[in-house]
Design a protein around this motif. Structure first.
Motif, PDB file in Angstrom:
ATOM      1  N   THR A  20      71.322  79.579  97.421  1.00 51.75           N
ATOM      2  CA  THR A  20      72.072  79.208  96.216  1.00 51.75           C
ATOM      3  C   THR A  20      72.964  78.005  96.456  1.00 51.75           C
ATOM      4  OG1 THR A  20      72.076  81.532  95.548  1.00 51.75           O
ATOM      5  CG2 THR A  20      73.643  80.086  94.455  1.00 51.75           C
ATOM      6  N   GLY A  24      72.302  74.991  94.136  1.00 53.95           N
ATOM      7  CA  GLY A  24      73.371  74.748  93.174  1.00 53.95           C
ATOM      8  C   GLY A  24      73.925  73.338  93.274  1.00 53.95           C
ATOM      9  N   ALA A  27      71.186  70.810  92.058  1.00 55.54           N
ATOM     10  CA  ALA A  27      71.034  70.877  90.604  1.00 55.54           C
ATOM     11  C   ALA A  27      72.240  70.265  89.900  1.00 55.54           C
ATOM     12  CB  ALA A  27      70.840  72.327  90.165  1.00 55.54           C
ATOM     13  N   ALA A  28      73.440  70.541  90.407  1.00 56.19           N
ATOM     14  CA  ALA A  28      74.653  70.001  89.794  1.00 56.19           C
ATOM     15  C   ALA A  28      74.697  68.480  89.892  1.00 56.19           C
ATOM     16  CB  ALA A  28      75.886  70.611  90.471  1.00 56.19           C
ATOM     17  N   ASP A  44      71.259  71.927  81.224  1.00 52.84           N
ATOM     18  CA  ASP A  44      72.445  72.702  81.583  1.00 52.84           C
ATOM     19  C   ASP A  44      72.373  74.110  80.986  1.00 52.84           C
ATOM     20  OD1 ASP A  44      75.342  72.742  82.613  1.00 52.84           O
ATOM     21  OD2 ASP A  44      75.588  73.316  80.524  1.00 52.84           O
ATOM     22  N   LEU A  47      69.831  76.181  83.086  1.00 52.24           N
ATOM     23  CA  LEU A  47      70.350  76.547  84.405  1.00 52.24           C
ATOM     24  C   LEU A  47      71.479  77.575  84.322  1.00 52.24           C
ATOM     25  CD1 LEU A  47      70.399  73.016  86.109  1.00 52.24           C
ATOM     26  CD2 LEU A  47      68.731  74.857  86.444  1.00 52.24           C
ATOM     27  N   TYR A 104      76.265  76.566  90.568  1.00 45.88           N
ATOM     28  CA  TYR A 104      75.899  75.336  89.856  1.00 45.88           C
ATOM     29  C   TYR A 104      77.047  74.811  88.999  1.00 45.88           C
ATOM     30  CZ  TYR A 104      74.254  72.827  85.741  1.00 45.88           C
ATOM     31  OH  TYR A 104      74.133  71.930  84.715  1.00 45.88           O
ATOM     32  N   ARG A 108      79.169  71.460  89.631  1.00 42.84           N
ATOM     33  CA  ARG A 108      79.097  70.427  88.592  1.00 42.84           C
ATOM     34  C   ARG A 108      80.495  70.018  88.135  1.00 42.84           C
ATOM     35  NH1 ARG A 108      77.052  71.005  82.330  1.00 42.84           N
ATOM     36  NH2 ARG A 108      77.789  68.949  81.723  1.00 42.84           N
TER      37      ARG A 108
END
Length: 226
Positions: A20, A24, A27-28, A44, A47, A104, A108
């Motif tokens: 993760t 995460g 992806a962020a 967004d 996810l 995530y 972000r």
């Protein structure tokens, strides 16, 4: 006291948080760097979806995708000899899916709040994107990322709905602490349920304390920069 559910939970959460953590962050950073605002909002939402879905619904979709008679489940079984559904791997998969949104969204938020002038300075100095990320962005966003990591670990540790749907309740294999509490209550063994609950509450409380410590460190760091 049978400690296997606690050990399975800790093992599952430890492996899942490694997965993760990197998923995460990647992806962020990908979403933050997107130029198309419409696609950014849609992605967004996708996810973040496991965060708002009932865990049993998320588990249903996972079972539908990775079941022994489903294409993905058959693929892993035939080519890798790995049976995902109702195995320990399923507990990790469920924990990753359910804890991912916390990692995530926290990462972000940390990336979006970072001073972009630091990135521009790194580019001016001729640093590569790889060095800019790991030498400038990651250290500056570390407090937020660390907080998200702790929250995601705690979420993975206490996962129940998706786990029982995808991994089942097999003592010594897929019976995590959360599932064991449910099973003990169903069987009328309240003493055993209380013992596991006490251990899980203690671990969760320590996780909250760690998050508070990280937040205080982040505040101190922000004040020093000002």
């Amino acid at each position: 006291m049978d400690w296997s559910p606690i050990l399975i939970s800790m093992k599952t959460a430890s492996v899942s948080i490694v997965i993760t953590f990197f998923l995460g962050i990647l992806a962020a950073w990908w979403v933050v760097g997107m130029k198309n605002e419409r696609m950014k909002v849609i992605l967004d939402g996708i996810l973040t979806l496991p965060l708002v879905l009932p865990p049993t619904v998320a588990g249903f979709f996972l079972l539908y995708l990775f079941g022994v008679k489903r294409p993905i489940g058959i693929f892993f079984l035939q080519y890798f000899g790995v049976k995902i559904a109702f195995s320990w791997v399923a507990t990790v998969l469920a924990a990753v899916v359910m804890s991912f949104p916390l990692m995530y969204r926290t990462a972000r938020s940390a990336f979006e709040q970072m001073d972009k002038n630091l990135i521009y300075a790194g580019e001016t100095l001729g640093l590569s994107d790889y060095k800019i990320f790991w030498k400038i962005i990651f250290p500056n966003c570390f407090p937020g990322i660390a907080g998200g990591t702790i929250l995601a670990f705690a979420r993975a540790l206490g996962e129940f709905g998706a786990t029982i749907m995808l991994a089942g309740n097999i003592p010594g294999r897929t019976q995590t602490a959360a599932v064991a509490v449910y099973a003990a209550m169903q069987n009328g063994n309240r003493v055993q349920a209380y013992q596991w609950v006490a251990v899980m509450v203690l671990i969760s409380f320590v996780s909250v304390l760690l998050v508070n410590v990280v937040e205080k460190q982040q505040m101190k760091y922000t004040m020093r920069r000002k």
